[in-house]
Design an enzyme around this catalytic site. Structure first.
Site, PDB file in Angstrom:
ATOM      1  N   TYR A 156     -58.937  47.187 -36.411  1.00 43.96           N
ATOM      2  CA  TYR A 156     -60.292  46.629 -36.540  1.00 43.96           C
ATOM      3  C   TYR A 156     -61.195  47.222 -35.472  1.00 43.96           C
ATOM      4  O   TYR A 156     -60.741  47.659 -34.411  1.00 43.96           O
ATOM      5  CB  TYR A 156     -60.275  45.099 -36.449  1.00 43.96           C
ATOM      6  CG  TYR A 156     -59.921  44.555 -35.086  1.00 43.96           C
ATOM      7  CD1 TYR A 156     -60.908  44.321 -34.121  1.00 43.96           C
ATOM      8  CD2 TYR A 156     -58.599  44.253 -34.748  1.00 43.96           C
ATOM      9  CE1 TYR A 156     -60.590  43.820 -32.866  1.00 43.96           C
ATOM     10  CE2 TYR A 156     -58.271  43.748 -33.499  1.00 43.96           C
ATOM     11  CZ  TYR A 156     -59.268  43.539 -32.564  1.00 43.96           C
ATOM     12  OH  TYR A 156     -58.952  43.048 -31.317  1.00 43.96           O
ATOM     13  N   CYS A 157     -62.485  47.250 -35.769  1.00 43.80           N
ATOM     14  CA  CYS A 157     -63.490  47.733 -34.823  1.00 43.80           C
ATOM     15  C   CYS A 157     -64.819  47.079 -35.182  1.00 43.80           C
ATOM     16  O   CYS A 157     -64.857  46.167 -36.009  1.00 43.80           O
ATOM     17  CB  CYS A 157     -63.584  49.259 -34.842  1.00 43.80           C
ATOM     18  SG  CYS A 157     -63.971  49.945 -36.467  1.00 43.80           S
ATOM     19  N   THR A 158     -65.906  47.509 -34.577  1.00 43.81           N
ATOM     20  CA  THR A 158     -67.187  46.816 -34.741  1.00 43.81           C
ATOM     21  C   THR A 158     -67.646  46.755 -36.194  1.00 43.81           C
ATOM     22  O   THR A 158     -67.828  45.675 -36.761  1.00 43.81           O
ATOM     23  CB  THR A 158     -68.271  47.490 -33.883  1.00 43.81           C
ATOM     24  OG1 THR A 158     -67.831  47.552 -32.526  1.00 43.81           O
ATOM     25  CG2 THR A 158     -69.579  46.701 -33.953  1.00 43.81           C
TER      26      THR A 158
END
EC number: 1.14.-.-
Length: 297
Positions: free
Chosen positions: A187-189
């Site tokens: 996951y990331c922004t």
């Protein structure tokens, strides 16, 4: 009073003439009075821009007219042109700088060989299904390590990376070999870093890799602070961080006094400027706004 908004989006698609797209995007943003950052490469576009609401809507509509950008997933948030110092539109070898421009494969459908996309609701179903079978889903943070100081998924693994350039070395260090047979959710922004990271992991023998579709932003819009996310989301503009509801936990701690905080400040040493967490009181003096263990620079 005019309404202002910020949009965040990316699109992986082959671009035959990145510089022509750069000139078009710059002219479009200047015409509409938008500011922000746009990166373009032969593999696609990565953009965060802000301005007056109707101007931003027109920008999105026009951008989607480009053949490869029809299906871009646009995330909207509060803010405007004032949250960015200027308009920056550049061509780069990579739209996310992992230092592996030759490894990423992109076609008209996006990244080839990346992790399986999971919408927020699908993520919860995966976690529940694996739990019923006695398996644990591993959350793998695809951001710079400091971003996770103020917010992350519960029990997530946060790799020791200062920039995305550090990820390949980190993945090849052997630290995470035990995860290669486990279900791993990256996951990331907004999702873009995990498009690349998940493909790098698959290429290095991780067998069951997923990526959170739309990133933390889309997850937060869906579940606010009632899901598996804890804390605030770091963002790369003047806002510095955002919360998904009034119920957001403050998990960051002041580096000086350990008081709860989500506010990063630059070190007051002009040759350092390292981002560090400070509470309001400790940030009020140049003497305390210095790296506690000495500046690296």
């Amino acid at each position: 009073m005019a309404l202002n908004r910020i949009v965040l989006f990316y699109g992986f698609t082959p671009i035959t003439d990145p510089d022509a797209v750069r000139l078009w995007q710059r002219a479009l943003c200047e015409k509409l009075g938008l500011t922000g950052r746009i990166l373009i490469s032969k593999d696609g576009i990565n953009a965060t821009v802000g301005g007056e609401l109707n101007a931003v809507k027109q920008y999105v509509k026009t951008t989607r007219e480009y053949k490869g950008f029809h299906g871009i997933d646009v995330k909207w948030s509060d803010g405007g042109a004032e949250d960015f110092p200027r308009l920056s539109v550049k061509v780069r070898d990579e739209i996310v700088s992992f230092g592996a421009p030759g490894e990423l494969k992109v076609d008209a459908n996006g990244v080839v060989g990346g992790g399986t996309h999971l919408k927020p609701e699908e993520l919860h179903r995966l976690v529940d299904a694996k739990k019923e079978r006695g398996e644990e889903v591993v959350f793998f943070d695809g951001r710079n390590a400091f971003e996770a100081q103020i917010g992350k998924f519960k029990d997530a693994i946060v790799p020791d990376v200062a920039t995305t350039h550090d990820f390949i070395k980190e993945l090849e260090s052997g630290k995470y070999d035990a995860l290669k047979d486990k279900p791993v959710v990256t996951y990331c922004t907004g999702g873009i870093r995990c498009e690349v990271l998940s493909s790098l992991m698959v290429n290095r023998g991780f067998k069951e890799v997923y990526q959170l579709d739309g990133g933390i932003v889309r997850y937060g819009e869906t579940f606010k602070d009632q899901g598996l996310w804890e804390g605030s989301l770091y963002v790369f503009d003047k806002r510095m961080h955002l919360e998904f509801s009034d119920e957001a936990k403050t998990i960051g701690e002041c580096v000086r006094c350990s008081a709860p905080t989500s506010k990063f400040e630059n070190c007051s040493n002009p040759s350092c400027r390292t981002l560090t967490l400070y509470c309001t009181e400790c940030a009020s003096s140049p003497e305390t706004l210095r790296c506690p263990e000495g500046c690296a620079a």
